[in-house]
Structure formats: C-alpha cells, structure tokens
Design a protein around this motif. Structure first.
Motif, short mmCIF file in Angstrom:
data_model
loop_
_atom_site.label_atom_id
_atom_site.label_comp_id
_atom_site.label_asym_id
_atom_site.label_seq_id
_atom_site.Cartn_x
_atom_site.Cartn_y
_atom_site.Cartn_z
N PHE A 34 2.26 -2.67 -70.46
CA PHE A 34 3.34 -3.53 -70.91
C PHE A 34 4.61 -2.71 -71.05
O PHE A 34 4.57 -1.54 -71.44
CB PHE A 34 3.01 -4.19 -72.26
N ASN A 35 5.73 -3.31 -70.72
CA ASN A 35 7.00 -2.64 -70.89
C ASN A 35 7.30 -2.48 -72.37
O ASN A 35 6.81 -3.22 -73.22
CB ASN A 35 8.13 -3.45 -70.23
N GLY A 36 8.11 -1.50 -72.71
CA GLY A 36 8.51 -1.30 -74.09
C GLY A 36 9.24 -2.52 -74.62
O GLY A 36 9.93 -3.23 -73.90
N SER A 37 9.07 -2.77 -75.89
CA SER A 37 9.71 -3.92 -76.51
C SER A 37 9.95 -3.59 -77.98
O SER A 37 9.91 -2.44 -78.39
CB SER A 37 8.82 -5.16 -76.36
N THR A 38 10.22 -4.63 -78.78
CA THR A 38 10.47 -4.46 -80.20
C THR A 38 9.43 -5.20 -81.00
O THR A 38 9.13 -6.37 -80.73
CB THR A 38 11.87 -4.99 -80.58
N GLU A 39 8.82 -4.52 -81.98
CA GLU A 39 7.88 -5.17 -82.88
C GLU A 39 8.55 -5.39 -84.23
O GLU A 39 9.45 -4.64 -84.63
CB GLU A 39 6.61 -4.34 -83.05
N TRP A 40 8.12 -6.41 -84.94
CA TRP A 40 8.66 -6.68 -86.27
C TRP A 40 7.59 -7.37 -87.11
O TRP A 40 6.65 -7.97 -86.59
CB TRP A 40 9.91 -7.56 -86.20
N LYS A 41 7.73 -7.24 -88.42
CA LYS A 41 6.83 -7.93 -89.33
C LYS A 41 7.53 -8.08 -90.68
O LYS A 41 8.40 -7.27 -91.04
CB LYS A 41 5.51 -7.19 -89.50
N GLY A 42 7.16 -9.12 -91.42
CA GLY A 42 7.73 -9.35 -92.74
C GLY A 42 6.70 -10.01 -93.64
O GLY A 42 5.80 -10.70 -93.16
N GLY A 43 6.84 -9.79 -94.95
CA GLY A 43 5.85 -10.37 -95.85
C GLY A 43 6.29 -10.34 -97.29
O GLY A 43 7.35 -9.81 -97.64
N ALA A 44 5.45 -10.93 -98.14
CA ALA A 44 5.71 -10.99 -99.57
C ALA A 44 4.39 -10.88 -100.33
O ALA A 44 3.34 -11.32 -99.82
CB ALA A 44 6.42 -12.29 -99.94
N SER A 45 4.45 -10.28 -101.52
CA SER A 45 3.28 -10.13 -102.38
C SER A 45 3.61 -10.55 -103.79
O SER A 45 4.74 -10.34 -104.26
CB SER A 45 2.80 -8.66 -102.40
N LEU A 46 2.63 -11.12 -104.47
CA LEU A 46 2.78 -11.49 -105.88
C LEU A 46 1.51 -11.06 -106.61
O LEU A 46 0.40 -11.42 -106.20
CB LEU A 46 2.99 -12.99 -106.04
N SER A 47 1.69 -10.29 -107.69
CA SER A 47 0.57 -9.76 -108.46
C SER A 47 0.67 -10.26 -109.89
O SER A 47 1.75 -10.24 -110.49
CB SER A 47 0.57 -8.23 -108.42
N ILE A 48 -0.47 -10.69 -110.46
CA ILE A 48 -0.48 -11.18 -111.84
C ILE A 48 -1.62 -10.52 -112.61
O ILE A 48 -2.68 -10.22 -112.06
CB ILE A 48 -0.65 -12.72 -111.89
N PRO A 49 -1.42 -10.26 -113.91
CA PRO A 49 -2.50 -9.69 -114.72
C PRO A 49 -3.53 -10.74 -115.10
O PRO A 49 -3.19 -11.91 -115.33
CB PRO A 49 -1.75 -9.17 -115.96
N LEU A 50 -4.79 -10.34 -115.16
CA LEU A 50 -5.87 -11.17 -115.66
C LEU A 50 -6.47 -10.42 -116.85
O LEU A 50 -7.40 -9.62 -116.70
CB LEU A 50 -6.94 -11.41 -114.58
N GLY A 51 -5.89 -10.65 -118.03
CA GLY A 51 -6.28 -9.87 -119.19
C GLY A 51 -5.73 -8.45 -119.08
O GLY A 51 -4.73 -8.20 -118.39
N GLU A 52 -6.41 -7.51 -119.73
CA GLU A 52 -5.95 -6.12 -119.74
C GLU A 52 -6.47 -5.30 -118.56
O GLU A 52 -5.82 -4.39 -118.10
CB GLU A 52 -6.38 -5.45 -121.05
N ARG A 53 -7.65 -5.62 -118.08
CA ARG A 53 -8.32 -4.72 -117.15
C ARG A 53 -8.38 -5.21 -115.71
O ARG A 53 -8.84 -4.48 -114.84
CB ARG A 53 -9.76 -4.44 -117.63
N PHE A 54 -7.93 -6.44 -115.43
CA PHE A 54 -8.05 -6.97 -114.08
C PHE A 54 -6.72 -7.51 -113.58
O PHE A 54 -5.82 -7.85 -114.36
CB PHE A 54 -9.11 -8.08 -114.03
N GLY A 55 -6.62 -7.59 -112.26
CA GLY A 55 -5.43 -8.14 -111.63
C GLY A 55 -5.78 -8.93 -110.40
O GLY A 55 -6.85 -8.74 -109.79
#
Length: 282
Positions: free
Chosen positions: A55-76
């Motif tokens: 394949f000829n050279g081209s341009t790759e791209w990617k995008g994303g989002a993350s959301l993290s929440i606590p579940l009590g003191e010891r878990f997420g």
C-alpha cells in the motif's frame, strides 16, 4: 519480530529499573489513597504518516475519550470509546470497559474487555490488565483472547500488550512497548509531556514499526480532567488507566478494513490465503 523475546526484555528491564530506583524514590503518596481519586477522564487525538507493504504511504489518525469513576475506596470502573481510520478509507469504532482494584503506590489489577467493528466485520477482546509502579518506573500489560469476524472469516487469537514507562520528570514520560494483535506484531517508542498541571493538556509522540514493513510516526494531544490538579505521573497512577481501544487501533486497527483481493491482501485477523479467500490459520 519475536514477541516473546520483546516481552521478556520488557520484564527484565522493569526489574532492573525497580532495583535501580528503589533507593531514590518511594511511594508517590504520603498515605493510603483510593483506587480512583474521583470522577475523571481524558479526551485525545493522534495522527501522522504511515506506510506498509503493498500500500502507498498515507495518513493514520485516531481519537477517543475515557471516563473513570470510583467504586468505593478500593475499586474503579472506566469506559473507553474510540474511532480510527482504516486502509480501505472507512472507519473503525469501538469501546471497552475496565474493572479494577488499585493501590496508587504499587499496582493495578483488573479485567478489561470490549469490542470494535468496521464496515466488513467486528471483533471482541477480553483479558486481565495489570500495572506495577516503582519510583519513576511503571510496567503496564493487557492480554487475553480476541474473537474476530471479518469478511465472513471467523476465529480466535491471542492478543497482548506490554509497556515500560519512565518519568524523567513527574510531567514528562518516556515509554517503550510491544503489541501482538491477531498475529500482527508491532513495537513502539513514545513520549508524553504535560504542559501545565492546572490546565492539563499534554503533547504525545509515538513512533512505530511492525510486521509487513509497517512504520508510522504520530503526533497528538491529550486533555485530562479530574477533581484536582496533579502531575502527569500522579494522573496515570491515581486516575484513569490507558484508553485500551485506542491501543488496539494504534497497533493494528487501520488494517482491519483492508480489502481482500488476493494472497497479499490478507491481514489480521485473516492472515492466510487458502486459494479462494483469507482464513485464520490453526
């Protein structure tokens, strides 16, 4: 590329780093902290030139989002979403969930799984995730089972990720790693620099090589948000783990949309031409 040798090298380098830094840096916290400091996350985008055999050279791209929440003191719990382009000119989309326990001074242990799809198929992946922390060094890994159905070809394969990071300063991280997704292997070296703890925007740089003479260089931006201002190293260990669906796309995702036109067109997860179509070898 020998994936086993790369992983062995990463583990050895991490062990050496732990011993070398044990007298210099201790825990990053002054006392027990929860697994997740509070509701937090990140938004990121990365792209750049790439090339691969046939394949000829081209341009790759990617995008994303993350959301993290606590579940009590010891878990997420964390959810990741992502999108990237493919060789065929379409897009690949997906998401994963992390469930984990963590001591921000020592480790993260959890299970991470999810799926992704393109115009010509879909795949699902699940497996254990682990992080180990020692001073300015971190070791991160995720691996397990990937089941794929692309171009009417189905099959299961191992996948694995391994990375070692070193924080030259608390806001500047260097990392190296290897990845194996459906028998397509890559290695990468990268950097991330946080511009300001109060306005947490980071610049990322990622260089990659892999099977089929794959090579790429990506530049990106990553914006973090959370309850308090903190350094990059503390964000990585107290807030959200990596966006793993973007890691999948980063290592092989752009190839899943590759059209099947002959023996040279087979790519993961379909990696063998049987004379009529691509199939996953036993």
């Amino acid at each position: 590329m020998n994936f086993g040798a790369y992983v062995a090298g990463l583990i050895f380098a991490f062990a050496v780093g732990c011993v070398g830094t044990s007298s210099v840096a201790a825990d990053i916290t002054s006392g027990p902290l929860p697994a997740v400091s509070g509701i937090n996350g990140k938004i990121e985008f990365e792209g750049g030139p790439y090339a691969i055999d046939a394949f000829n050279g081209s341009t790759e791209w990617k995008g994303g989002a993350s959301l993290s929440i606590p579940l009590g003191e010891r878990f997420g719990l964390q959810g990741d979403l992502g999108v990237a382009n493919t060789i065929a000119g379409s897009s690949i989309r997906g998401g994963v969930l992390h469930f984990y326990t963590r001591d921000p001074s020592a480790y993260l242990l959890g299970v991470t799984g999810g799926g992704f799809w393109t115009d010509n198929g879909d795949a699902q992946a699940i497996g254990p995730e682990v992080e180990l922390y020692s001073g300015r060094f971190s070791f991160q890994a995720w691996g397990g089972y990937l089941n794929a159905n692309f171009n009417n070809v189905s099959g299961g394969k191992f996948f694995g990720f391994g990375d070692i990071s070193y924080y030259a300063t608390e806001n500047f991280r260097l990392n190296v790693g290897v990845r194996d997704v459906a028998d397509f292997k890559t290695a990468h070296i990268g950097a991330e620099y946080l511009l300001s703890e109060e306005t947490p925007l980071a610049i990322t740089l990622n260089g990659k090589i892999g099977d089929d003479n794959y090579r790429a260089a990506d530049l990106g931006l990553r914006f973090y948000f959370g309850p308090t201002a903190k350094s990059l190293m503390h964000r990585h260990r107290e807030d959200d783990p990596p966006n793993r669906i973007l890691d999948v796309f980063d290592s092989v995702g752009s190839q899943f949309g590759k059209p099947l036109t002959g023996p040279d067109s087979c790519v993961p997860p379909a990696t063998h031409w049987n004379g009529s179509f691509c199939e996953i070898p036993e």
